[in-house]
Design a protein around this motif. Structure first.
Motif, short mmCIF file in Angstrom:
data_model
loop_
_atom_site.label_atom_id
_atom_site.label_comp_id
_atom_site.label_asym_id
_atom_site.label_seq_id
_atom_site.Cartn_x
_atom_site.Cartn_y
_atom_site.Cartn_z
N LEU A 106 -21.04 -6.41 38.40
CA LEU A 106 -21.23 -7.12 37.14
C LEU A 106 -22.21 -6.40 36.22
O LEU A 106 -22.17 -6.57 35.00
CB LEU A 106 -21.73 -8.54 37.38
CG LEU A 106 -20.71 -9.66 37.53
CD1 LEU A 106 -21.42 -10.99 37.71
CD2 LEU A 106 -19.78 -9.72 36.33
N CYS A 107 -23.12 -5.62 36.81
CA CYS A 107 -24.15 -4.94 36.02
C CYS A 107 -23.54 -4.01 34.97
O CYS A 107 -24.17 -3.72 33.95
CB CYS A 107 -25.08 -4.16 36.93
SG CYS A 107 -26.05 -5.20 38.05
N ASN A 108 -22.32 -3.52 35.24
CA ASN A 108 -21.66 -2.61 34.31
C ASN A 108 -20.72 -3.33 33.35
O ASN A 108 -20.06 -2.69 32.54
CB ASN A 108 -20.88 -1.55 35.09
CG ASN A 108 -21.77 -0.70 35.97
OD1 ASN A 108 -22.86 -0.31 35.55
ND2 ASN A 108 -21.34 -0.43 37.20
N SER A 109 -20.67 -4.66 33.46
CA SER A 109 -19.78 -5.44 32.62
C SER A 109 -20.41 -5.68 31.25
O SER A 109 -21.57 -6.10 31.15
CB SER A 109 -19.47 -6.78 33.30
OG SER A 109 -18.90 -7.68 32.38
N ILE A 110 -19.65 -5.43 30.19
CA ILE A 110 -20.15 -5.67 28.83
C ILE A 110 -20.43 -7.15 28.62
O ILE A 110 -21.43 -7.53 28.00
CB ILE A 110 -19.12 -5.17 27.80
CG1 ILE A 110 -18.97 -3.64 27.89
CG2 ILE A 110 -19.53 -5.58 26.38
CD1 ILE A 110 -17.93 -3.07 26.97
N ALA A 111 -19.56 -8.01 29.17
CA ALA A 111 -19.74 -9.46 29.00
C ALA A 111 -21.03 -9.93 29.68
O ALA A 111 -21.77 -10.74 29.11
CB ALA A 111 -18.54 -10.21 29.58
N PHE A 112 -21.30 -9.40 30.88
CA PHE A 112 -22.51 -9.81 31.59
C PHE A 112 -23.75 -9.31 30.87
O PHE A 112 -24.75 -10.05 30.75
CB PHE A 112 -22.48 -9.26 33.02
CG PHE A 112 -23.70 -9.64 33.83
CD1 PHE A 112 -23.94 -10.95 34.16
CD2 PHE A 112 -24.61 -8.67 34.24
CE1 PHE A 112 -25.06 -11.32 34.91
CE2 PHE A 112 -25.73 -9.02 34.98
CZ PHE A 112 -25.95 -10.34 35.31
N ARG A 113 -23.71 -8.10 30.35
CA ARG A 113 -24.86 -7.59 29.63
C ARG A 113 -25.07 -8.38 28.33
O ARG A 113 -26.20 -8.62 27.91
CB ARG A 113 -24.70 -6.10 29.34
CG ARG A 113 -24.55 -5.27 30.62
CD ARG A 113 -24.99 -3.85 30.42
NE ARG A 113 -26.42 -3.77 30.15
CZ ARG A 113 -27.37 -3.85 31.09
NH1 ARG A 113 -27.03 -4.05 32.35
NH2 ARG A 113 -28.63 -3.75 30.76
N GLY A 114 -23.97 -8.79 27.71
CA GLY A 114 -24.09 -9.65 26.55
C GLY A 114 -24.74 -10.97 26.89
O GLY A 114 -25.57 -11.50 26.14
N PHE A 115 -24.37 -11.51 28.05
CA PHE A 115 -24.99 -12.75 28.54
C PHE A 115 -26.50 -12.56 28.69
O PHE A 115 -27.29 -13.42 28.27
CB PHE A 115 -24.37 -13.15 29.88
CG PHE A 115 -25.18 -14.15 30.66
CD1 PHE A 115 -25.11 -15.50 30.37
CD2 PHE A 115 -26.02 -13.74 31.70
CE1 PHE A 115 -25.86 -16.43 31.08
CE2 PHE A 115 -26.77 -14.65 32.41
CZ PHE A 115 -26.69 -16.00 32.10
N LEU A 116 -26.92 -11.46 29.27
CA LEU A 116 -28.35 -11.20 29.47
C LEU A 116 -29.08 -11.06 28.15
O LEU A 116 -30.22 -11.54 28.00
CB LEU A 116 -28.55 -9.95 30.31
CG LEU A 116 -28.11 -10.02 31.78
CD1 LEU A 116 -28.38 -8.69 32.48
CD2 LEU A 116 -28.82 -11.15 32.53
N TYR A 117 -28.46 -10.42 27.16
CA TYR A 117 -29.11 -10.25 25.86
C TYR A 117 -29.35 -11.60 25.18
O TYR A 117 -30.43 -11.86 24.65
CB TYR A 117 -28.25 -9.37 24.94
CG TYR A 117 -28.15 -7.93 25.35
CD1 TYR A 117 -29.07 -7.36 26.24
CD2 TYR A 117 -27.14 -7.11 24.87
CE1 TYR A 117 -28.98 -6.04 26.62
CE2 TYR A 117 -27.04 -5.77 25.25
CZ TYR A 117 -27.96 -5.24 26.13
OH TYR A 117 -27.87 -3.93 26.50
N VAL A 118 -28.32 -12.45 25.21
CA VAL A 118 -28.43 -13.76 24.54
C VAL A 118 -29.31 -14.71 25.35
O VAL A 118 -30.00 -15.56 24.78
CB VAL A 118 -27.03 -14.37 24.34
CG1 VAL A 118 -27.11 -15.77 23.73
CG2 VAL A 118 -26.18 -13.46 23.47
N HIS A 119 -29.32 -14.54 26.65
CA HIS A 119 -30.00 -15.45 27.56
C HIS A 119 -31.45 -15.72 27.18
O HIS A 119 -31.87 -16.87 27.06
CB HIS A 119 -29.93 -14.88 28.99
CG HIS A 119 -30.74 -15.64 29.98
ND1 HIS A 119 -30.32 -16.82 30.56
CD2 HIS A 119 -31.98 -15.39 30.52
CE1 HIS A 119 -31.24 -17.27 31.39
NE2 HIS A 119 -32.26 -16.42 31.39
N ILE A 120 -32.20 -14.66 26.97
CA ILE A 120 -33.64 -14.82 26.76
C ILE A 120 -33.93 -15.60 25.48
O ILE A 120 -34.90 -16.37 25.41
CB ILE A 120 -34.34 -13.43 26.73
CG1 ILE A 120 -35.86 -13.59 26.93
CG2 ILE A 120 -34.02 -12.67 25.47
CD1 ILE A 120 -36.25 -14.11 28.27
#
Length: 272
Positions: A106-120
């Motif tokens: 998942l670490c290489n997934s664009i969707a997951f990284r987008g989730f992390l960016y919005v998360h904070i």
């Protein structure tokens, strides 16, 4: 000094700062201090999610995160607290779903990284509102939220160290155990039951039971908050979010559960 003793001393020092601050400071000053803590947390989160290899780009992203978080939080405080609290609690359900199916790919997934960016942005804005709301309702209830998280975190840590045999989320964190989770829930049950029985004025059985139930849900939210940060740390390949607090790691390592639990408690008090 060993890590265990450092952790204990820093934890006690933090409590010695938190208790008089929550009880004695006016809401505006407390909000200002918490905003500063959020900025530190965003700085640490920027390192975890590896926003950019360029220092300039990374600084711009961090500035965007800070402005967005504070703007949403303060707008919500002055106009409508409920919306961001609902969004924040819903976001933790999304985080729980992701953590359930998490794999390193998942670490290489664009969707997951987008989730992390919005998360904070979402979770810190919701926590800013929750802190202000609880402080306005009663300073003692904000203090209760902070102590509840401290009690559950401490129980999870020591029960997990002593009795932990079964991993809670092996793909996310090897150190978190099911026994630690049960220890946190038991400590939460005892703490909330004692608080409701001894400190609530004219408390009925329903008042006590509702406080216990709300506290248990908040405890579970805190675990989800911890797991979500662990996902980001796993992708970044680091053990801690920073080195700010000896024995604890970074600021996020200390407040991740508080960030998740406080909006749950605030929503509960809105409808109590």
């Amino acid at each position: 000094m060993n890590t265990h003793r450092q952790r204990l001393l820093v934890g006690l020092a933090l409590l010695a700062l938190i208790i008089p601050s929550v009880i004695g400071l006016p809401s505006a000053m407390l909000n200002f201090i918490f905003a500063l803590l959020c900025i530190i947390a965003i700085y640490e989160w920027g390192d975890l999610v590896n926003i950019s290899s360029s220092n300039i780009t990374r600084s711009l992203y961090r500035l965007f995160f800070v402005i967005s978080t504070l703007a949403i939080g303060w707008w919500s405080i002055y106009y409508d607290s409920k919306i961001i609290l609902y969004v924040g609690v819903l976001w933790w359900f999304i985080a729980l779903t992701i953590s359930t199916f998490y794999t390193n790919s998942l670490c290489n997934s664009i969707a997951f990284r987008g989730f992390l960016y919005v998360h904070i942005i979402i979770v810190l804005a919701a926590c800013i509102v929750a802190v202000d709301l609880l402080h306005q309702i009663s300073r003692l209830w904000l203090l209760y939220a902070a102590l509840l998280v401290a009690v559950s975190d401490t129980a999870a840590y020591y029960v997990g160290r002593r009795f932990g045999k079964h991993q809670l989320a092996a793909t996310i964190s090897a150190g978190k155990t099911k026994e630690g989770l049960w220890g946190a829930l038991l400590a939460t049950l005892i703490f909330s039951l004692l608080t409701g029985t001894l400190l609530l004025d004219n408390a009925t059985v329903w008042h006590v039971l509702s406080l216990v139930l709300l506290s248990l849900i908040a405890c579970i939210a805190g675990v989800i908050g911890d797991l979500t940060e662990s996902m980001a740390k796993r992708c970044a390949g680091v053990k801690d979010s920073g080195r700010l607090l000896a024995g604890h790691g970074g600021l996020l390592d200390r407040i991740d559960a508080f960030i998740a639990a406080t909006p749950v408690i605030a929503l509960g008090f809105l409808y109590r």
